[in-house]
Design a protein around this motif. Structure first.
Motif, PDB file in Angstrom:
ATOM      1  N   PRO A 199      -2.292  10.777   5.068  1.00 46.70           N
ATOM      2  CA  PRO A 199      -1.097   9.956   5.303  1.00 46.70           C
ATOM      3  C   PRO A 199      -0.294  10.365   6.536  1.00 46.70           C
ATOM      4  O   PRO A 199       0.632   9.659   6.927  1.00 46.70           O
ATOM      5  CB  PRO A 199      -0.277  10.184   4.034  1.00 46.70           C
ATOM      6  CG  PRO A 199      -0.639  11.584   3.626  1.00 46.70           C
ATOM      7  CD  PRO A 199      -2.081  11.748   3.984  1.00 46.70           C
ATOM      8  N   ALA A 229      -0.139   4.591   4.842  1.00 48.43           N
ATOM      9  CA  ALA A 229      -0.678   4.484   3.491  1.00 48.43           C
ATOM     10  C   ALA A 229      -1.992   5.245   3.416  1.00 48.43           C
ATOM     11  O   ALA A 229      -2.849   5.109   4.293  1.00 48.43           O
ATOM     12  CB  ALA A 229      -0.890   3.016   3.130  1.00 48.43           C
ATOM     13  N   ASP A 232      -5.630   1.552   0.406  1.00 49.60           N
ATOM     14  CA  ASP A 232      -5.179   0.191   0.136  1.00 49.60           C
ATOM     15  C   ASP A 232      -4.407   0.151  -1.172  1.00 49.60           C
ATOM     16  O   ASP A 232      -4.724   0.886  -2.121  1.00 49.60           O
ATOM     17  CB  ASP A 232      -6.373  -0.759   0.017  1.00 49.60           C
ATOM     18  CG  ASP A 232      -7.167  -0.880   1.315  1.00 49.60           C
ATOM     19  OD1 ASP A 232      -6.706  -0.348   2.343  1.00 49.60           O
ATOM     20  OD2 ASP A 232      -8.243  -1.499   1.280  1.00 49.60           O
ATOM     21  N   VAL A 235       2.928  -1.789  -2.795  1.00 46.46           N
ATOM     22  CA  VAL A 235       4.127  -0.963  -2.917  1.00 46.46           C
ATOM     23  C   VAL A 235       4.818  -1.305  -4.241  1.00 46.46           C
ATOM     24  O   VAL A 235       5.185  -2.455  -4.481  1.00 46.46           O
ATOM     25  CB  VAL A 235       5.083  -1.211  -1.740  1.00 46.46           C
ATOM     26  CG1 VAL A 235       6.363  -0.386  -1.896  1.00 46.46           C
ATOM     27  CG2 VAL A 235       4.397  -0.891  -0.417  1.00 46.46           C
ATOM     28  N   ILE A 251       3.001   3.848  -3.914  1.00 51.22           N
ATOM     29  CA  ILE A 251       1.970   2.816  -3.784  1.00 51.22           C
ATOM     30  C   ILE A 251       1.003   2.915  -4.962  1.00 51.22           C
ATOM     31  O   ILE A 251       0.545   4.014  -5.308  1.00 51.22           O
ATOM     32  CB  ILE A 251       1.203   2.951  -2.456  1.00 51.22           C
ATOM     33  CG1 ILE A 251       2.164   2.763  -1.270  1.00 51.22           C
ATOM     34  CG2 ILE A 251       0.055   1.945  -2.381  1.00 51.22           C
ATOM     35  CD1 ILE A 251       1.505   2.976   0.078  1.00 51.22           C
ATOM     36  N   HIS A 253      -2.654   2.076  -6.316  1.00 48.13           N
ATOM     37  CA  HIS A 253      -3.979   1.797  -5.767  1.00 48.13           C
ATOM     38  C   HIS A 253      -4.901   1.136  -6.792  1.00 48.13           C
ATOM     39  O   HIS A 253      -5.700   0.274  -6.447  1.00 48.13           O
ATOM     40  CB  HIS A 253      -4.600   3.082  -5.237  1.00 48.13           C
ATOM     41  CG  HIS A 253      -3.739   3.762  -4.215  1.00 48.13           C
ATOM     42  ND1 HIS A 253      -3.506   3.243  -2.953  1.00 48.13           N
ATOM     43  CD2 HIS A 253      -3.005   4.903  -4.286  1.00 48.13           C
ATOM     44  CE1 HIS A 253      -2.684   4.042  -2.277  1.00 48.13           C
ATOM     45  NE2 HIS A 253      -2.362   5.057  -3.065  1.00 48.13           N
ATOM     46  N   TYR A 261       5.267   9.054  -1.171  1.00 52.47           N
ATOM     47  CA  TYR A 261       5.578   9.523   0.176  1.00 52.47           C
ATOM     48  C   TYR A 261       7.090   9.739   0.244  1.00 52.47           C
ATOM     49  O   TYR A 261       7.861   8.778   0.258  1.00 52.47           O
ATOM     50  CB  TYR A 261       5.147   8.484   1.212  1.00 52.47           C
ATOM     51  CG  TYR A 261       3.728   7.959   0.998  1.00 52.47           C
ATOM     52  CD1 TYR A 261       2.682   8.365   1.829  1.00 52.47           C
ATOM     53  CD2 TYR A 261       3.443   7.056  -0.037  1.00 52.47           C
ATOM     54  CE1 TYR A 261       1.388   7.891   1.632  1.00 52.47           C
ATOM     55  CE2 TYR A 261       2.152   6.585  -0.242  1.00 52.47           C
ATOM     56  CZ  TYR A 261       1.127   7.004   0.585  1.00 52.47           C
ATOM     57  OH  TYR A 261      -0.150   6.541   0.386  1.00 52.47           O
ATOM     58  N   VAL A 275      -0.424  -3.271   1.241  1.00 49.47           N
ATOM     59  CA  VAL A 275      -0.634  -2.451   2.435  1.00 49.47           C
ATOM     60  C   VAL A 275      -2.101  -2.042   2.507  1.00 49.47           C
ATOM     61  O   VAL A 275      -2.806  -2.020   1.493  1.00 49.47           O
ATOM     62  CB  VAL A 275       0.266  -1.182   2.416  1.00 49.47           C
ATOM     63  CG1 VAL A 275       1.725  -1.552   2.533  1.00 49.47           C
ATOM     64  CG2 VAL A 275       0.028  -0.355   1.151  1.00 49.47           C
ATOM     65  N   ILE A 281       3.896   2.899   6.951  1.00 51.70           N
ATOM     66  CA  ILE A 281       4.815   2.463   5.906  1.00 51.70           C
ATOM     67  C   ILE A 281       6.187   3.094   6.050  1.00 51.70           C
ATOM     68  O   ILE A 281       7.152   2.643   5.425  1.00 51.70           O
ATOM     69  CB  ILE A 281       4.247   2.791   4.506  1.00 51.70           C
ATOM     70  CG1 ILE A 281       4.000   4.301   4.351  1.00 51.70           C
ATOM     71  CG2 ILE A 281       2.972   1.995   4.240  1.00 51.70           C
ATOM     72  CD1 ILE A 281       3.571   4.728   2.956  1.00 51.70           C
TER      73      ILE A 281
END
Length: 314
Positions: A199, A229, A232, A235, A251, A253, A261, A275, A281
């Motif tokens: 990240p 991110a 994939d 958010v 996020i 997944h 983060y 994202v 991000i």
């Protein structure tokens, strides 16, 4: 035995006895009004206020919360929180709603009530957690709007739900230019059905400790460095309501994995926005920290795991 024959003397004695009786009654009445003293607060036997009844292991939703952030804050799986509260997808919750948290049995009789947010005006709960005001990404929802999160869309879906459906979904991402893609370093690694990337490009300056208050890794950098991110996803939280994380993005997944983060200077994405791995991000910062860094976490089924076991080698 001699008897009193003087009528005048009898009259004087009767008057004296009447006044004595009146005085005695007055003293008794005065005593009754002064001898009953209220015990001081805290003294044994003193009356105590009865606390409001609250169940241990509950949480009152405040504006800005999502089911995911509540589960993240309490170290549990969002699906379990939804299950025990009978909340179906898209996991709509409301300010003021009382949620049960997993892992708590019936509270003991002497358990004190938990701290609950007090309302500053009818229908608008005040935040429980101290927030740091920064440049917002989108306006805060009104007090009549629910707090909700959209589940990860399928591969055929390209847009989050429209804002017109705000009664059941989070506001759609604004129609602005996409945040820039930043080339990830160290390649990619597939783990848990997710293709992970780094990240941020800095070095790891803080290692994972499962028993830490904030269990993740710290990645060094300078203010403004891009935060991207790691994979994939969508958010599910963008805010600053979790103490110790500063400006935070979470996020989702898949049903098992979330990434987080923290300490960002600025958030560039909104809740409900899809994202891609490597998409910027946020900007690195020091909110909730004493230095510029990214606090990065991966959680599997609500439990923190060592991100280095998932990120590619570099």
């Amino acid at each position: 035995m001699k008897t009193l024959r003087d009528p005048a003397m009898l009259t004087r004695m009767n008057g004296w006895m009447r006044w004595s009786a009146i005085a005695a009654i007055a003293l008794l009445m005065t005593g009754c009004s002064t001898v009953v003293v209220q015990p001081p607060p805290g003294a044994q036997g003193a009356p105590r206020p009865v606390p409001a009844a609250h169940e241990a292991g509950t949480y009152t939703v405040v504006k800005g919360d999502t089911l995911y952030s509540i589960a993240f804050r309490n170290g549990t799986d969002f699906r379990e929180v939804a299950r025990i509260n009978g909340i179906a997808e898209p996991y709509t919750i409301w300010p003021g709603q009382l949620l049960k948290l997993p892992g708590y049995g019936a509270p003991p009789a002497h358990a004190p009530p938990p701290v609950v947010a007090k309302t500053s005006s009818p229908g608008v709960p005040a935040p429980v957690f101290q927030s740091v005001e920064t440049t917002p990404v989108t306006p805060a929802p009104t007090h009549t709007s629910p707090v909700a999160v959209v589940p990860v869309p399928s591969a055929h879906s390209v847009q989050p739900s429209p804002a017109s459906s705000a009664a059941t979904n989070v506001p759609a991402a604004p129609a602005v230019a996409a945040t820039p893609m930043v080339a990830s370093t160290g390649g990619a690694r597939v783990a848990g059905g997710v293709k992970w990337h780094w990240p941020a490009s800095g070095s790891v300056v803080g290692r994972f400790q499962s028993n830490a208050a904030i269990p993740g890794i710290d990645i060094a950098g300078k203010a403004g460095d891009p935060v991207v991110a790691a994979a994939d996803g969508v958010v599910v939280y963008s805010g600053n309501g979790l103490v110790g994380y500063g400006e935070l993005i979470i996020i989702k997944h898949n049903d098992s994995f979330l990434s987080a983060y923290g300490h960002n200077r600025k958030r560039l994405v909104t809740e409900g926005q899809q994202v891609k791995a490597g998409q910027q991000i946020a900007e690195m910062g020091s909110t909730g920290s004493s230095r510029d860094e990214l606090q990065f976490q991966i959680r599997k089924d609500g439990n923190p795991v060592d991100p280095l076991d998932y990120l590619p080698s570099r």
